[in-house]
Design an enzyme around this catalytic site. Structure first.
Site, PDB file in Angstrom:
ATOM      1  N   GLU A  84       0.865  -1.185   0.000  1.00 45.90           N
ATOM      2  CA  GLU A  84       0.000   0.000   0.000  1.00 45.90           C
ATOM      3  C   GLU A  84       0.904   1.238   0.000  1.00 45.90           C
ATOM      4  O   GLU A  84       1.903   1.286   0.720  1.00 45.90           O
ATOM      5  CB  GLU A  84      -0.906   0.014   1.229  1.00 45.90           C
ATOM      6  CG  GLU A  84      -1.744   1.277   1.376  1.00 45.90           C
ATOM      7  CD  GLU A  84      -2.616   1.260   2.627  1.00 45.90           C
ATOM      8  OE1 GLU A  84      -3.061   0.152   3.025  1.00 45.90           O
ATOM      9  OE2 GLU A  84      -2.840   2.336   3.226  1.00 45.90           O
ATOM     10  N   GLU A 135      -2.349  11.889   2.873  1.00 38.11           N
ATOM     11  CA  GLU A 135      -3.094  11.407   4.034  1.00 38.11           C
ATOM     12  C   GLU A 135      -2.884  12.367   5.198  1.00 38.11           C
ATOM     13  O   GLU A 135      -1.782  12.844   5.436  1.00 38.11           O
ATOM     14  CB  GLU A 135      -2.648   9.989   4.421  1.00 38.11           C
ATOM     15  CG  GLU A 135      -3.535   9.342   5.457  1.00 38.11           C
ATOM     16  CD  GLU A 135      -3.182   7.885   5.716  1.00 38.11           C
ATOM     17  OE1 GLU A 135      -4.055   7.136   6.180  1.00 38.11           O
ATOM     18  OE2 GLU A 135      -2.019   7.496   5.450  1.00 38.11           O
TER      19      GLU A 135
END
Length: 384
Positions: free
Chosen positions: A169, A174
């Site tokens: 990932e 974020e």
């Protein structure tokens, strides 16, 4: 006629017999990616005697009114235990949680900012995943705003198609709450680590004892992975939005995985022109070196994901120390708290690396691969 074949043919002719290339000179402006500068800086060495030039060619573009055509809407439970209800495409479009804004050619995805909720009830939002899967590439996102606000937890990321975290990932954008610094994170299976000696401008995320967390294994440390926080106070949150957004770029190839971010006023010209050349962009904000983490082995069959969740493992657990009022569960009740919980996207472009085999001299002359040249000429003659 195959324009890509023309591209390569013109490049090889110009490199070997400039006089023969003169009839094509009027077309040169349509292929700026074959400039001497791009060939000079985009190069890699497969062994000590056979270096190769390469270019980044357009592969996919997600933008405009067709943006959602190649994405699927996720409707399952949130893996990060957010207080969220991910809706399907019909609900998203009918309730303006996802739409194309024709006036300024932007795509919008948002959390519900109109419904009052009782405490503890999930707030509706959107999570989409690309149908296409990628193994390496250059991913360039041009956006005006990423979601932010107390209790909000958005992400722009890629994830492997196999069992998590063993196919990897990559979290490109974020953050939570009103944070000012974007965080880039990698999650993998065992055996991948982040190097302190790698070339990046950000700071390695530490554990609660202040020790750098260099192990990217997603099975450890509460699935934290290994992350780097950007140095800029305007790489996430209200300041990023107030400055008109900008561009995030993630390069993933055999040389590692790197992320850059640029303010709206500082986007490199090669990105604007559609001729991206990461070698011109300076030191990335975050990078994962191949010496300590094989970018091909640990990251496989990645889809692109956008999401907006609320509270959950990160935003919920950090709420008490975030400076936000009340609790995350009470914050979630009032829809006016989520007017900034939206993505505003101009485009997402994916480029693939194309190797140009040959030998490059100091003068940038290319000795062609005549087998390739012959195949190209044949394809042009046959009209492929």
């Amino acid at each position: 006629m195959n324009l890509y074949c023309y591209d390569l043919l013109i490049l090889l002719i110009a490199a070997t017999e400039p006089a023969l290339a003169s009839p094509f000179s009027s077309l040169a402006r349509f292929w700026p990616r074959f400039s001497a500068q791009s060939l000079a800086t985009n190069s890699t060495t497969t062994n000590s005697t056979t270096p190769s030039a390469f270019i980044w060619l357009p592969q996919d573009e997600y933008s405009g009114k067709t943006f959602f055509d190649r994405f699927e809407f996720y409707t399952g439970p949130d893996p990060t235990r957010g207080t969220v209800n991910y809706v399907n495409s019909s609900v998203a479009f009918n309730n303006s949680l996802a739409y194309f804004e024709a006036a300024n050619n932007t795509v919008v995805m948002k959390g519900d900012d109109t419904t009052w909720l009782p405490e503890g009830q999930n707030r509706s939002s959107v999570r989409i995943s690309s149908i296409a899967q990628y193994n390496t590439g250059l991913f360039i996102l041009d956006l005006n705003q990423a979601p932010w606000g107390c209790g909000v937890w958005p992400a722009f990321w890629t994830v492997g198609g196999g069992q998590w975290p063993y196919t990897g990932e990559i979290d490109i954008i974020e953050g939570v709450h009103d944070n000012e610094h974007n965080q880039v994170t990698w999650h993998t299976g065992p055996g991948c680590t982040l190097s302190l000696e790698s070339n990046y401008t950000g700071s390695v995320v530490t554990d609660n004892k202040g020790v750098p967390n260099l192990d990217c294994d997603g099975n450890l440390n509460g699935n934290a992975g290994c992350g780097i926080t950007e140095w800029s106070k305007a790489s996430y949150g209200p300041f990023f939005a107030a400055s008109g957004g900008g561009v995030f770029a993630m390069k993933w190839d055999e040389t590692g995985i790197a992320v850059w971010s640029f303010y709206r006023s500082a986007i490199p010209g090669d990105i604007t022109k559609g001729d991206p050349n990461p070698a011109n962009w300076g030191t990335p904000v975050a990078s994962l070196a191949p010496a300590t983490c094989d970018p091909i082995a640990f990251f496989v069959n990645h889809s692109i994901i956008f999401d907006i969740t609320f509270c959950g493992d990160w935003a919920g657990n950090s709420y008490a120390t975030s400076g936000c009022p009340g609790s995350c569960s009470t914050r979630l009740m009032d829809p006016s708290n989520f007017v900034n919980a939206s993505w505003s996207i101009n485009s997402l472009k994916v480029y693939k690396k194309q190797i140009i085999n040959g030998r490059i001299s100091a003068a940038l002359a290319i000795e062609p691969n005549w087998t390739i040249l012959g195949a190209i000429v044949l394809s042009l003659v046959l009209g492929y």
